[in-house]
Design a protein around this motif. Structure first.
Motif, PDB file in Angstrom:
ATOM      1  N   SER A  31       0.837  -1.202   0.000  1.00  0.00           N
ATOM      2  CA  SER A  31       0.000   0.000   0.000  1.00  0.00           C
ATOM      3  C   SER A  31       0.870   1.250   0.000  1.00  0.00           C
ATOM      4  O   SER A  31       0.609   2.214  -0.735  1.00  0.00           O
ATOM      5  CB  SER A  31      -0.931  -0.017   1.217  1.00  0.00           C
ATOM      6  OG  SER A  31      -1.783   1.086   1.189  1.00  0.00           O
ATOM      7  N   ASN A  43      -7.349   1.847  -8.078  1.00  0.00           N
ATOM      8  CA  ASN A  43      -8.216   2.029  -6.908  1.00  0.00           C
ATOM      9  C   ASN A  43      -9.659   1.875  -7.381  1.00  0.00           C
ATOM     10  O   ASN A  43     -10.142   2.677  -8.163  1.00  0.00           O
ATOM     11  CB  ASN A  43      -7.991   3.405  -6.288  1.00  0.00           C
ATOM     12  CG  ASN A  43      -8.785   3.616  -5.028  1.00  0.00           C
ATOM     13  OD1 ASN A  43      -9.676   2.848  -4.701  1.00  0.00           O
ATOM     14  ND2 ASN A  43      -8.463   4.675  -4.313  1.00  0.00           N
ATOM     15  N   SER A  45     -12.342   1.569  -5.256  1.00  0.00           N
ATOM     16  CA  SER A  45     -13.297   1.897  -4.195  1.00  0.00           C
ATOM     17  C   SER A  45     -14.070   3.157  -4.543  1.00  0.00           C
ATOM     18  O   SER A  45     -13.579   4.035  -5.251  1.00  0.00           O
ATOM     19  CB  SER A  45     -12.579   2.076  -2.865  1.00  0.00           C
ATOM     20  OG  SER A  45     -11.650   3.132  -2.948  1.00  0.00           O
ATOM     21  N   ARG A  49     -14.403   6.294   0.487  1.00  0.00           N
ATOM     22  CA  ARG A  49     -14.238   5.009   1.166  1.00  0.00           C
ATOM     23  C   ARG A  49     -12.778   4.614   1.221  1.00  0.00           C
ATOM     24  O   ARG A  49     -11.950   5.130   0.482  1.00  0.00           O
ATOM     25  CB  ARG A  49     -15.001   3.909   0.414  1.00  0.00           C
ATOM     26  CG  ARG A  49     -16.493   4.043   0.477  1.00  0.00           C
ATOM     27  CD  ARG A  49     -16.994   2.927   1.354  1.00  0.00           C
ATOM     28  NE  ARG A  49     -18.399   3.009   1.630  1.00  0.00           N
ATOM     29  CZ  ARG A  49     -19.270   2.117   1.216  1.00  0.00           C
ATOM     30  NH1 ARG A  49     -18.905   1.127   0.442  1.00  0.00           N
ATOM     31  NH2 ARG A  49     -20.522   2.217   1.583  1.00  0.00           N
ATOM     32  N   LYS A  50     -12.465   3.658   2.098  1.00  0.00           N
ATOM     33  CA  LYS A  50     -11.108   3.126   2.187  1.00  0.00           C
ATOM     34  C   LYS A  50     -10.694   2.570   0.818  1.00  0.00           C
ATOM     35  O   LYS A  50     -11.488   1.906   0.147  1.00  0.00           O
ATOM     36  CB  LYS A  50     -11.065   2.021   3.234  1.00  0.00           C
ATOM     37  CG  LYS A  50      -9.709   1.406   3.413  1.00  0.00           C
ATOM     38  CD  LYS A  50      -9.739   0.330   4.472  1.00  0.00           C
ATOM     39  CE  LYS A  50      -8.376  -0.345   4.548  1.00  0.00           C
ATOM     40  NZ  LYS A  50      -8.383  -1.456   5.467  1.00  0.00           N
TER      41      LYS A  50
END
Length: 87
Positions: A31, A43, A45, A49-50
């Protein structure tokens, strides 16, 4: 391919956790590498959001060649071999 409304380019992808397992590293390390721009990941998401990252298998192999210089995950005892017996 679609994931949560995000268009994902064709190819074989793994989660960041699976990529970490393949490389013998922790997900946190990878990460950090993604945020530093050293490892390319997508990414997927939703905003706010996470982060959930997907990594192309080709990118996992590129990272291994350029940054680890070895094949396969780290042995379960956590030690890397030195290449020659007794050295």
């Amino acid at each position: 391919m679609r994931f949560e409304g995000t268009r994902i380019p064709e190819g074989r992808y793994v989660t960041l956790s699976r990529a970490a397992e393949l490389l013998g590293l922790s997900p946190g390390t990878l990460s950090n590498r993604v945020r530093a721009g050293v490892l390319r990941a997508l990414n997927v998401s939703p905003p706010g959001r996470k982060a959930v990252y997907l990594v192309r298998l080709e990118e996992v192999e590129r990272y291994r060649r350029e940054h680890l210089g070895r094949f396969g995950p780290r042995p379960r005892d956590g030690k890397r071999s030195r290449g020659r017996e007794g050295k």
